[in-house]
Design a protein around this motif. Structure first.
Motif, PDB file in Angstrom:
ATOM      1  N   ALA A 249       1.111  -1.144   0.087  1.00 14.30           N
ATOM      2  CA  ALA A 249      -0.034   0.159   0.088  1.00 14.30           C
ATOM      3  C   ALA A 249       1.625   1.401   0.019  1.00 14.30           C
ATOM      4  N   GLY A 250       1.467   0.818   1.126  1.00 17.05           N
ATOM      5  CA  GLY A 250       2.933   2.328   0.998  1.00 17.05           C
ATOM      6  C   GLY A 250       3.526   2.352  -0.145  1.00 17.05           C
ATOM      7  N   ALA A 251       4.004   1.704  -1.509  1.00 14.14           N
ATOM      8  CA  ALA A 251       4.755   1.394  -2.738  1.00 14.14           C
ATOM      9  C   ALA A 251       3.401   2.629  -3.481  1.00 14.14           C
ATOM     10  N   ALA A 252       2.159   1.555  -3.424  1.00 17.05           N
ATOM     11  CA  ALA A 252       1.152   2.255  -4.251  1.00 17.05           C
ATOM     12  C   ALA A 252       0.852   4.181  -4.057  1.00 17.05           C
ATOM     13  N   VAL A 253       0.857   4.440  -2.712  1.00 14.14           N
ATOM     14  CA  VAL A 253       0.420   5.227  -2.743  1.00 14.14           C
ATOM     15  C   VAL A 253       1.904   6.261  -2.922  1.00 14.14           C
ATOM     16  N   THR A 254       3.034   5.820  -2.650  1.00 11.78           N
ATOM     17  CA  THR A 254       3.739   6.798  -3.679  1.00 11.78           C
ATOM     18  C   THR A 254       3.798   6.835  -4.635  1.00 11.78           C
ATOM     19  N   ALA A 255       3.368   5.550  -6.141  1.00 16.24           N
ATOM     20  CA  ALA A 255       3.524   5.738  -7.250  1.00 16.24           C
ATOM     21  C   ALA A 255       2.312   6.386  -7.755  1.00 16.24           C
ATOM     22  N   LEU A 256       0.715   6.961  -7.326  1.00 15.82           N
ATOM     23  CA  LEU A 256      -0.348   7.348  -7.176  1.00 15.82           C
ATOM     24  C   LEU A 256       0.283   8.509  -7.087  1.00 15.82           C
ATOM     25  N   SER A 257       1.195   9.273  -5.908  1.00 22.45           N
ATOM     26  CA  SER A 257       1.424  10.670  -6.182  1.00 22.45           C
ATOM     27  C   SER A 257       2.599  11.064  -7.002  1.00 22.45           C
ATOM     28  N   VAL A 258       3.356  10.255  -7.245  1.00 26.60           N
ATOM     29  CA  VAL A 258       4.596  10.670  -8.634  1.00 26.60           C
ATOM     30  C   VAL A 258       3.485  10.514  -9.817  1.00 26.60           C
ATOM     31  N   ARG A 259       2.241   9.775  -9.764  1.00 30.47           N
ATOM     32  CA  ARG A 259       1.552  10.021 -11.426  1.00 30.47           C
ATOM     33  C   ARG A 259       1.128  11.322 -11.421  1.00 30.47           C
ATOM     34  N   PHE A 260      -0.181  11.483  -9.799  1.00 23.50           N
ATOM     35  CA  PHE A 260      -0.595  12.754  -9.655  1.00 23.50           C
ATOM     36  C   PHE A 260      -0.342  13.814  -9.395  1.00 23.50           C
ATOM     37  N   TRP A 261       0.734  14.025  -8.685  1.00 27.28           N
ATOM     38  CA  TRP A 261       1.154  15.318  -7.814  1.00 27.28           C
ATOM     39  C   TRP A 261       2.564  15.029  -7.344  1.00 27.28           C
ATOM     40  N   PRO A 262       3.278  14.774  -8.124  1.00 26.53           N
ATOM     41  CA  PRO A 262       4.608  14.643  -7.932  1.00 26.53           C
ATOM     42  C   PRO A 262       5.376  15.040  -7.106  1.00 26.53           C
ATOM     43  N   GLY A 263       4.984  16.636  -6.682  1.00 30.70           N
ATOM     44  CA  GLY A 263       5.837  17.115  -5.906  1.00 30.70           C
ATOM     45  C   GLY A 263       5.638  16.560  -4.080  1.00 30.70           C
ATOM     46  N   ALA A 264       4.158  16.264  -3.617  1.00 32.96           N
ATOM     47  CA  ALA A 264       3.786  15.545  -2.709  1.00 32.96           C
ATOM     48  C   ALA A 264       4.771  14.026  -2.807  1.00 32.96           C
ATOM     49  N   ALA A 265       5.148  13.266  -3.893  1.00 35.49           N
ATOM     50  CA  ALA A 265       5.311  12.472  -4.353  1.00 35.49           C
ATOM     51  C   ALA A 265       6.281  11.229  -2.616  1.00 35.49           C
ATOM     52  N   ALA A 266       7.284  12.094  -2.266  1.00 30.43           N
ATOM     53  CA  ALA A 266       8.711  11.752  -1.347  1.00 30.43           C
ATOM     54  C   ALA A 266       7.008  11.596   0.485  1.00 30.43           C
ATOM     55  N   MET A 267       6.535  12.697   0.666  1.00 32.50           N
ATOM     56  CA  MET A 267       5.524  13.220   1.788  1.00 32.50           C
ATOM     57  C   MET A 267       4.882  11.463   2.502  1.00 32.50           C
ATOM     58  N   ALA A 268       4.766  10.236   0.890  1.00 29.55           N
ATOM     59  CA  ALA A 268       3.832   9.656   1.246  1.00 29.55           C
ATOM     60  C   ALA A 268       4.508   8.411   1.987  1.00 29.55           C
ATOM     61  N   ALA A 269       6.054   8.534   2.422  1.00 25.44           N
ATOM     62  CA  ALA A 269       6.759   8.119   3.675  1.00 25.44           C
ATOM     63  C   ALA A 269       7.052   8.869   4.530  1.00 25.44           C
ATOM     64  N   VAL A 270       6.981   9.744   4.460  1.00 27.79           N
ATOM     65  CA  VAL A 270       6.752  11.021   5.778  1.00 27.79           C
ATOM     66  C   VAL A 270       5.287  10.770   6.779  1.00 27.79           C
ATOM     67  N   VAL A 271       4.732  10.480   5.927  1.00 29.49           N
ATOM     68  CA  VAL A 271       3.166  10.285   6.993  1.00 29.49           C
ATOM     69  C   VAL A 271       3.235   9.631   8.172  1.00 29.49           C
ATOM     70  N   PRO A 272       3.658   7.967   7.399  1.00 28.91           N
ATOM     71  CA  PRO A 272       3.510   6.511   8.324  1.00 28.91           C
ATOM     72  C   PRO A 272       4.498   7.009   9.307  1.00 28.91           C
ATOM     73  N   ALA A 273       5.581   7.337   8.717  1.00 25.02           N
ATOM     74  CA  ALA A 273       6.479   7.485  10.043  1.00 25.02           C
ATOM     75  C   ALA A 273       5.992   8.086  10.945  1.00 25.02           C
ATOM     76  N   ALA A 274       5.862   9.716  11.005  1.00 24.65           N
ATOM     77  CA  ALA A 274       5.322   9.851  11.653  1.00 24.65           C
ATOM     78  C   ALA A 274       4.399   9.746  12.876  1.00 24.65           C
ATOM     79  N   GLY A 275       3.332   8.980  11.891  1.00 20.36           N
ATOM     80  CA  GLY A 275       2.269   7.887  13.274  1.00 20.36           C
ATOM     81  C   GLY A 275       2.351   7.036  13.798  1.00 20.36           C
TER      82      GLY A 275
END
Length: 218
Positions: free
Chosen positions: A178-204
């Motif tokens: 799921a984490g990889a899928a969220v990143t891939a979707l971010s790269v496709r639709f919102w590239p600038g936020a792609a790296a945030m996909a790892a920050v959010v669950p780690a912060a959680g």
């Protein structure tokens, strides 16, 4: 002096943190592979395979340098976390905070479009691989490599010897996908936020582990 508490996965809160860190791992590796350059930040087995393939001239140009960078950076993260936990006796939330800070720094640099050259990408890889090295050391249960986890789960299912924790084990495998899928979707639709996909669950995970546990009285 007692040994610092590590993530063991023996209670629901620890398992929740492990699920979040697994998602962070999948997101970080997907981001690095897609955006930084066909290597991994936390899966060192895959990087060693890529290094061997690059010796025969197979793969993307410059991949060997990036693989070596990732291997050294990940190892440095492991060394730092080992020192912090065993020598300095820093608590788990502090080490998780350092991981989140490294991932967040990389995410901000990416979002502000400050990663513009191959050298910049190598620097970004350093940040994320060090963070994954720290994560790899603080867990007693794997959150950034899963071959052994999958092997054990399939073996128990085959032999009909499943235990109560197997639902959490399967959850971690799903979380990394799921984490990889969220990143891939971010790269496709919102590239600038792609790296945030790892920050959010780690912060959680940091938030979960920072809340004091209640202790029962005898």
């Amino acid at each position: 002096m007692s040994t610092p508490t590590l993530l063991t996965g023996r209670d629901p809160r620890s398992e929740s943190a492990l699920l979040l860190l697994s998602a962070a791992s999948g997101a970080a590796d997907a981001f690095v592979f897609i955006c930084v350059g066909q290597v991994f930040a936390g899966v060192m087995t895959g990087n060693l395979v890529l290094l061997g393939a690059s010796a025969a001239g197979v793969g993307e140009h410059g991949v060997a340098l990036r693989v070596i960078n990732a291997l050294v950076s990940y190892s440095f993260g492991v060394m730092c976390c080992a020192w912090m936990s065993e020598r300095l006796r820093w608590p788990l939330p502090v080490m998780l905070l350092i991981e989140v800070a490294l991932l967040a720094t990389g995410a901000v640099l990416w979002a502000l479009d400050l990663i513009t050259s191959d050298g910049d990408r190598l620097g970004l890889l350093v940040l994320i691989a060090v963070a994954m090295g720290i994560q790899g050391r603080i867990r007693a249960t794997p959150t950034n490599y899963f071959t052994g986890t999958l092997t054990s789960l399939v073996s128990r299912v085959t032999l009909r010897s499943r235990d109560q924790g197997d639902s959490w084990v399967a959850g971690r495998l799903i979380a990394v996908v799921a984490g990889a899928a969220v990143t891939a979707l971010s790269v496709r639709f919102w590239p600038g936020a792609a790296a945030m996909a790892a920050v959010v669950p780690a912060a959680g995970a940091l938030l979960v582990e920072s809340v004091p546990r209640r202790t029962s009285r005898g």
